[in-house]
Design an enzyme around this catalytic site. Structure first.
Site, short mmCIF file in Angstrom:
data_model
loop_
_atom_site.label_atom_id
_atom_site.label_comp_id
_atom_site.label_asym_id
_atom_site.label_seq_id
_atom_site.Cartn_x
_atom_site.Cartn_y
_atom_site.Cartn_z
N LYS A 283 0.82 -1.22 0.00
CA LYS A 283 0.00 0.00 0.00
C LYS A 283 0.85 1.27 0.00
O LYS A 283 0.43 2.30 -0.51
CB LYS A 283 -0.93 0.02 1.22
CG LYS A 283 -2.10 -0.95 1.10
CD LYS A 283 -3.06 -0.81 2.27
CE LYS A 283 -4.13 -1.89 2.18
NZ LYS A 283 -5.09 -1.84 3.27
N ASN A 304 -4.82 2.20 -1.55
CA ASN A 304 -5.36 0.83 -1.67
C ASN A 304 -6.15 0.64 -2.96
O ASN A 304 -6.67 -0.44 -3.22
CB ASN A 304 -6.23 0.46 -0.46
CG ASN A 304 -7.60 1.09 -0.53
OD1 ASN A 304 -7.76 2.18 -1.08
ND2 ASN A 304 -8.59 0.44 0.03
N ASP A 319 -9.85 2.87 2.27
CA ASP A 319 -9.91 2.34 3.65
C ASP A 319 -10.34 3.43 4.61
O ASP A 319 -11.05 3.19 5.58
CB ASP A 319 -8.51 1.87 4.10
CG ASP A 319 -8.13 0.54 3.49
OD1 ASP A 319 -9.02 -0.22 3.09
OD2 ASP A 319 -6.91 0.27 3.42
N ALA A 353 -3.45 0.49 7.97
CA ALA A 353 -4.86 0.65 8.32
C ALA A 353 -5.02 1.73 9.38
O ALA A 353 -5.95 2.55 9.32
CB ALA A 353 -5.43 -0.68 8.81
P1 NAP Z 1 0.36 -3.37 8.85
O1 NAP Z 1 0.63 -2.15 8.07
O2 NAP Z 1 1.24 -4.56 8.68
O3 NAP Z 1 0.33 -2.97 10.39
C1 NAP Z 1 0.20 -3.94 11.40
C2 NAP Z 1 0.03 -3.26 12.76
O4 NAP Z 1 -0.23 -4.31 13.71
C3 NAP Z 1 1.26 -2.52 13.23
O5 NAP Z 1 0.87 -1.43 14.02
C4 NAP Z 1 1.97 -3.59 14.09
O6 NAP Z 1 2.77 -3.03 15.12
C5 NAP Z 1 0.77 -4.25 14.74
N1 NAP Z 1 1.09 -5.61 15.17
C6 NAP Z 1 1.33 -6.67 14.36
N2 NAP Z 1 1.57 -7.76 15.12
C7 NAP Z 1 1.48 -7.37 16.42
C8 NAP Z 1 1.61 -8.04 17.66
N3 NAP Z 1 1.89 -9.34 17.71
N4 NAP Z 1 1.43 -7.35 18.78
C9 NAP Z 1 1.13 -6.04 18.74
N5 NAP Z 1 0.99 -5.33 17.61
C10 NAP Z 1 1.16 -6.00 16.45
O7 NAP Z 1 -1.12 -3.93 8.55
P2 NAP Z 1 -2.40 -3.06 8.15
O8 NAP Z 1 -2.53 -2.96 6.68
O9 NAP Z 1 -2.37 -1.81 8.95
O10 NAP Z 1 -3.58 -4.02 8.65
C11 NAP Z 1 -3.85 -4.19 10.02
C12 NAP Z 1 -5.13 -5.01 10.18
O11 NAP Z 1 -6.25 -4.27 9.66
C13 NAP Z 1 -5.11 -6.33 9.41
O12 NAP Z 1 -5.71 -7.33 10.20
C14 NAP Z 1 -5.98 -6.05 8.20
O13 NAP Z 1 -6.62 -7.22 7.71
C15 NAP Z 1 -6.99 -5.09 8.79
N6 NAP Z 1 -7.61 -4.26 7.75
C16 NAP Z 1 -8.95 -4.36 7.62
C17 NAP Z 1 -9.58 -3.61 6.65
C18 NAP Z 1 -11.06 -3.73 6.51
O14 NAP Z 1 -11.56 -3.34 5.46
N7 NAP Z 1 -11.79 -4.22 7.49
C19 NAP Z 1 -8.85 -2.75 5.82
C20 NAP Z 1 -7.47 -2.65 6.01
C21 NAP Z 1 -6.86 -3.43 6.98
P3 NAP Z 1 4.31 -2.63 14.84
O15 NAP Z 1 4.26 -1.25 14.26
O16 NAP Z 1 4.93 -2.70 16.17
O17 NAP Z 1 4.84 -3.65 13.87
#
Ligand code: NAP
Length: 493
Positions: A283, A304, A319, A353
Site C-alpha cells: 500500500k 489501496n 480504507d 490501516a
Molecule cells: P500493517 O501495516 O502490517 O500494520 C500492522 C500493525 O499491527 C502494526 O501497528 C503492528 O505493530 C501491529 N502488530 C502486528 N503484530 C502485532 C503483535 N503481535 N502485537 C502487537 N501489535 C502488532 O497492517 P495493516 O494494513 O495496517 O492491517 C492491520 C489489520 O487491519 C489487518 O488485520 C488487516 O486485515 C486489517 N484491515 C482491515 C480492513 C477492513 O476493510 N476491514 C482494511 C485494512 C486493513 P508494529 O508497528 O509494532 O509492527
C-alpha cells in the site's frame, strides 16, 4: 486467432474405466479433454476412444517430460499413432519427438514444448523451431518464476499467426490460464477437481468458470486485480468478479502475487490493466508507481485503489472513508457536528490501516491517541496529525469513548490472540475491530461480554470494496451481493 478458446480438462485417471467416467464428468464443464495415456494401466485404447463424449487430445508423456511413460520411445510413438488411427481428434507430440512421428488418420497434430524449470529468455527461438514443423497447433508451457513471466506468454499469443496454446505453469502462472481467451490461446487447461491436476497451477474447471467467469472472457475484457503478497487467500477476486457479473460488465478481476510493486505496475501497462486493489505489503510502495495520488491518500501515505485513465494511473485510499462509514452509525449525533467530533478515540496500531483511520478521525475532529507495539512508529504518526501516543500497555490508563483495533492481532490463523486485556472494557464503550477474518475476534467477543457496542471489520471491508468498484466503473456497486460473498468466503474457512 479466430474461434473461442476451449476449456480442456486433463483426464488423469489410472484405469480405463475411471478415465471413461471422468470424461463423462468433464463433459459438464469442458469443451475437450486431454487423455493422459501415460497415466492409464492396462490401456484398452480402442474402448477408451470409442466412449469419448467429447473431442480428445491423446497425450503420452515420457518420464523425461514429467510424464509416467517409462517404456521404449518407439512404443510410445506407436501408441500415439494408434490413438490417431482409432479416432483421437488431436495428438500431442513433443518438439524433441516430432521428427520421429509419422501421423496416421485424421487427428490434428499439436507440437509441444514444456519447461518445468523456468520461462526461458529465448521463447521466440523456441517458437521458430515449433513453427518450422508442419503441426496444426503449437503449444508452449513454461514455469512462471514470477508474475511477469506471463507477459512473455501473452506476447507470443498476440504475435502468433497460427493456432497456439501458450501458458505459464505454477501459482504465478494462474493469470495466463484465466486470460487465455483474451489473448487468443487455442485452449486453456483446468482440472476436473482439486487433486486431479496434470500440471502445476491448474485450478478446477468449475472455479475457472464461476469465480473468474471464464466463459465471458474475450479480447475486449478489461483486466483488474489485487496486488499483494501473499495473495492466494484474498477474498477480493470473489467479491469483485461477482459484482462485475451482477452488472453484466466485461471485466475480470485477478490475484497478482507481486514482489516488486513498482516494476510490476510498470510492466503490466503492456496489457492495459484498468484498475488495482492494493493490499499488504504494497500500500505504501505503490505510490512511487503512480502518476497522481489523491490528497488524502498522499497524506496517509498509503494507496489501496488504483485507477487507470487515458494511460495515467491515479491512487486513492478507500480504507479511510470506509473506516469512518462503519464507525459513525454507532456514535449517534454530536452537538459539535459530526458523530466523531470531540470523541476520545484510542487507535491500536500504526501501520497502513491505522494511518488511514487516524487521518480520517482527525479530520472529523476526534481526539485521537495512538498506541502501538513500536512506540516510535506511533509517535511519528501522532505528530503528523496532532494526536497523542504511547505503548500498548497505556491502554489501562485511557479514558475513551471509542477503541479501534488497527493491528493485525487476532487475525486468522492467530484467532486466540488479542491486543488488549478484557479488564479495560466497560458498558457503553464502542469497540471497532478492523480485522474481518474472523468476524468475531477474541477482542470483540470479550468486549461484547462486557457490554460494549461492537463493530466488526465486515462493513469496512465491504465499503472499501464498494468505493473501489464505483471508482472503476462509475456505477453503483451491488453491496448486498458483495457482503454476501464475503460472508460465504469467511464461512468456508
Ligand atoms: P500493517 O501495516 O502490517 O500494520 C500492522 C500493525 O499491527 C502494526 O501497528 C503492528 O505493530 C501491529 N502488530 C502486528 N503484530 C502485532 C503483535 N503481535 N502485537 C502487537 N501489535 C502488532 O497492517 P495493516 O494494513 O495496517 O492491517 C492491520 C489489520 O487491519 C489487518 O488485520 C488487516 O486485515 C486489517 N484491515 C482491515 C480492513 C477492513 O476493510 N476491514 C482494511 C485494512 C486493513 P508494529 O508497528 O509494532 O509492527
Amino acid at each position: 486467432m479466430p474461434g473461442r478458446t476451449l476449456l480442456c480438462v486433463p483426464i488423469t485417471a489410472e484405469t480405463g474405466e475411471a478415465a471413461i467416467l471422468d470424461m463423462y464428468k468433464a463433459e459438464e464443464v469442458a469443451d475437450i479433454v486431454e487423455l493422459r495415456l501415460d497415466y492409464i494401466h492396462e490401456l484398452d485404447l480402442g474402448r477408451l476412444l470409442a466412449h469419448k463424449p467429447l473431442p480428445v487430445i491423446a497425450t503420452c508423456r515420457p518420464v523425461s517430460e514429467r510424464g509416467r511413460f517409462s517404456g521404449e520411445e518407439s512404443s510410445r510413438l506407436s501408441l500415439l499413432r494408434d490413438a490417431c488411427r482409432l479416432g483421437a481428434d488431436f495428438v500431442d507430440i513433443e518438439l524433441e519427438a516430432w521428427s520421429h512421428f509419422k501421423a496416421q488418420g485424421k487427428s490434428k497434430r499439436i507440437i509441444s514444448y514444456h519447461n518445468f524449470k523456468e520461462t526461458p529468455a529465448n521463447l521466440e527461438d523456441i517458437v521458430k523451431r515449433l513453427d518450422s514443423a508442419d503441426a496444426d497447433i503449437i503449444k508452449i508451457a513454461t514455469m512462471a518464476g514470477s508474475i511477469s513471466d506471463n507477459l512473455a506468454i501473452f506476447d507470443l499469443l498476440k504475435k502468433s499467426q497460427r493456432p497456439m496454446i501458450a501458458l505459464c505453469m505454477g501459482e504465478d502462472g494462474l493469470i495466463s490460464r484465466i486470460l487465455a481467451p483474451k489473448f487468443g490461446s487455442f485452449l486453456t487447461f483446468a482440472s476436473l477437481s482439486e487433486g486431479q491436476e496434470s500440471a502445476p497451477g491448474q485450478i478446477p474447471a468449475a472455479q475457472l468458470k464461476s469465480l473468474y467467469r471464464f466463459d465471458e472472457i474475450n479480447e475486449e475484457t478489461e483486466i483488474y486485480g489485487v496486488i499483494g503478497n501473499p495473495i492466494a487467500h484474498s477474498m477480493s477476486p470473489a467479491i469483485h468478479n461477482a459484482a462485475f457479473d451482477r452488472l453484466g460488465l466485461n471485466k475480470v478481476y485477478l490475484p497478482f502475487k507481486v514482489e516488486d510493486v513498482v516494476k510490476f505496475v510498470e510492466s503490466f501497462k503492456a496489457i492495459g490493466v484498468k484498475g488495482y486493489s492494493v493490499t499488504i505489503p504494497h500500500k505504501e510502495g505503490v505510490l512511487a508507481a503512480l502518476d497522481e495520488v489523491d490528497e488524502l491518500a498522499q497524506k496517509i501515505g498509503a494507496v489501496n485503489t488504483v485507477l487507470e485513465r487515458e494511460g495515467r494511473l491515479f491512487g486513492y485510499n478507500t480504507d479511510s472513508s470506509a473506516a469512518i462509514f462503519s464507525l459513525e452509525p454507532a456514535l449517534g449525533e454530536s452537538p459539535e457536528g459530526t458523530a466523531l467530533s470531540g470523541k476520545r478515540v484510542v487507535v491500536l496500531g500504526a501501520g497502513g490501516a491505522a494511518r488511514a483511520v487516524v487521518f480520517a478521525l482527525s479530520e472529523k475532529g476526534a481526539k485521537v491517541t495512538i498506541l502501538n507495539r513500536t512506540v516510535e512508529r506511533a509517535k511519528r504518526l501522532a505528530q503528523e496529525v496532532g494526536a497523542k501516543w504511547g505503548p500498548l500497555s497505556d491502554i489501562s490508563k485511557m479514558k475513551m469513548d471509542v477503541l479501534v483495533n488497527a493491528t493485525s492481532v487476532g487475525m486468522y490463523p492467530e484467532v486466540d490472540e488479542t491486543p488488549v486485556s478484557k479488564e479495560i472494557f466497560r458498558p457503553g464503550l464502542v469497540v471497532f475491530d478492523m480485522v474481518y477474518n474472523p468476524l468475531e475476534t477474541r477482542l470483540l467477543r470479550e468486549a461484547k461480554e462486557a457490554g460494549c457496542e461492537c463493530i466488526t471489520g465486515l462493513e469496512m471491508f465491504v465499503e472499501q470494496a464498494k468505493e473501489q468498484f464505483e471508482l472503476w466503473t462509475g456505477k453503483d456497486a451491488p453491496t448486498d451481493l458483495m457482503r454476501q460473498v464475503v460472508l460465504e468466503c469467511l464461512g468456508e474457512k
